[in-house]
Design an enzyme around this catalytic site. Sequence first.
Site, PDB file in Angstrom:
ATOM      1  CG  HIS A 235     -13.169   1.970   3.130  1.00 23.95           C
ATOM      2  ND1 HIS A 235     -14.013   2.838   3.777  1.00 23.95           N
ATOM      3  CD2 HIS A 235     -11.920   2.376   3.419  1.00 23.95           C
ATOM      4  CE1 HIS A 235     -13.298   3.753   4.419  1.00 23.95           C
ATOM      5  NE2 HIS A 235     -12.015   3.493   4.218  1.00 23.95           N
TER       6      HIS A 235
ATOM      7  NE  ARG B 278     -11.568  11.383   4.734  1.00 22.77           N
ATOM      8  CZ  ARG B 278     -11.344  10.125   4.333  1.00 22.77           C
ATOM      9  NH1 ARG B 278     -12.151   9.541   3.478  1.00 22.77           N
ATOM     10  NH2 ARG B 278     -10.298   9.473   4.773  1.00 22.77           N
TER      11      ARG B 278
ATOM     12  CD  GLU C 123      -8.337  -2.390   3.622  1.00 21.93           C
ATOM     13  OE1 GLU C 123      -8.718  -1.592   2.768  1.00 21.93           O
ATOM     14  OE2 GLU C 123      -7.900  -2.044   4.728  1.00 21.93           O
TER      15      GLU C 123
ATOM     16  CG  ASN D  75      -1.891   1.119   1.260  1.00 18.61           C
ATOM     17  OD1 ASN D  75      -1.832   2.018   0.414  1.00 18.61           O
ATOM     18  ND2 ASN D  75      -2.792   1.094   2.221  1.00 18.61           N
TER      19      ASN D  75
ATOM     20  NE  ARG E  92      -6.236   1.099  -0.213  1.00 20.84           N
ATOM     21  CZ  ARG E  92      -6.380   2.186   0.520  1.00 20.84           C
ATOM     22  NH1 ARG E  92      -5.347   2.733   1.121  1.00 20.84           N
ATOM     23  NH2 ARG E  92      -7.557   2.728   0.662  1.00 20.84           N
TER      24      ARG E  92
END
Length: 394
Positions: A177, A238, A381, A7, A88
């Site tokens: 996601h 956010r 992941e 990643n 990723r």
Amino acid sequence: MKIIAVNAGSSSLKFQLLEMPVEKVIASGVVERIGINDSIFTIKYGDIRDKEIIDIPNHQVAVKMLLSKLIGLGIVNTLDEIEGVGHRVVHGGERFKDSVKIDDSVIQAIEEVSELAPLHNPANLTGIRAFMEALPNVVEVAVFDTAFHQTMDPVAFMYSVPYEWYTKYGVRKYGFHGTSHKYVSERAAQMIGKPVEDAKIIVCHIGNGVSLCAVDGGKSIDTSMGFTPLAGIPMGTRSGDIDPAIVQFISQKENKSLDEVINELNKKSGYLGLSELSSDSRDLWEAVERGDKKSILAVEKQAKIIADYIGAYFLALGGCDAICFTAGIGENASETRRIVCDKIKALGTDLDYNRNLTRGKEMVISTDESKIKLLLIPTNEEVVIARDTVRLGK
Ligand code: AMP
């Protein structure tokens, strides 16, 4: 067979070396502050943690250092043992509905959708290029955050805006996601003993970023993030969904550009904005204990919107077998799970307050009588990235 799951961020590179197909993590780590002085290289394997502070000017050097560490520390004997690298990639636009073996045309396509993820895709590509240079003979695979959501119907993914915004510029809901939602929904089906094809699952990925996903028969039918990861639920920094007219209003009142206002919605809102204290859930729950009103508002607001989305997805799915909690907060913050579950009881969920005290491991947290199972499932992941790399490398 050994696979590296990667990643890459703009100044960081996270990695895991996995033995496949047994899915055992052999080593993991992160390179931080790449391109900034005093870069930090951390690798963990077995009980050993190796940390080095050294200037790492770019991702190429970071990858070379990782590979020479793997040999130097005796984690692998030769680099030939590494048979694939999975990367990723945040945005695959509408082109990528599944993971893909990387070649020049794939790199070009990832570049083309970079406009939709200007902070992430170029950084992901830097990681891809560095590994392709260092390990030219292994299969490299791209695994997209958006791919799992490509099964959404236009009724779910279109915005009610001029249609040509979509045809000209690709304005639609993409969702993110996806790798986490896929992993967790598949585990959930196994945990409740139903074939994933028959299962109706709601996944709540609650970390710094937050998104919910309605998964019907293994396919995403709706998700809360949108054109960008700013949409949906309030997050660490956010805002989640707001009335878009606020952007123009604040821009005028505060004499700020649209970019500045959007930046505040991305970096200064959510937990941080409402609590005026922190974006970190641990800090907030500590403050809640002290009775801090703004922190209570921040966590309650997030839980309310999560509950609203769960209700909407319950209807979209036509019922639901399991609701799952994952990611940093979903896996660890029993308080957040509790206040969310207290708001969704009308659906027929019954949280077991004792089981809910579990942290960070798979657990059914509902009572035996609960009509809908509540599940705690740590996300993984990297394992999905490694699985797809094996699958596509064949
Ligand atoms: P993630 O983005 O998935 O890494 O999640 C980050 C969030 O998880 C932060 O808000 C952390 O405060 C939260 N988190 C991590 N560990 C814990 C914990 N033990 N208790 C409460 N929150 C936690």
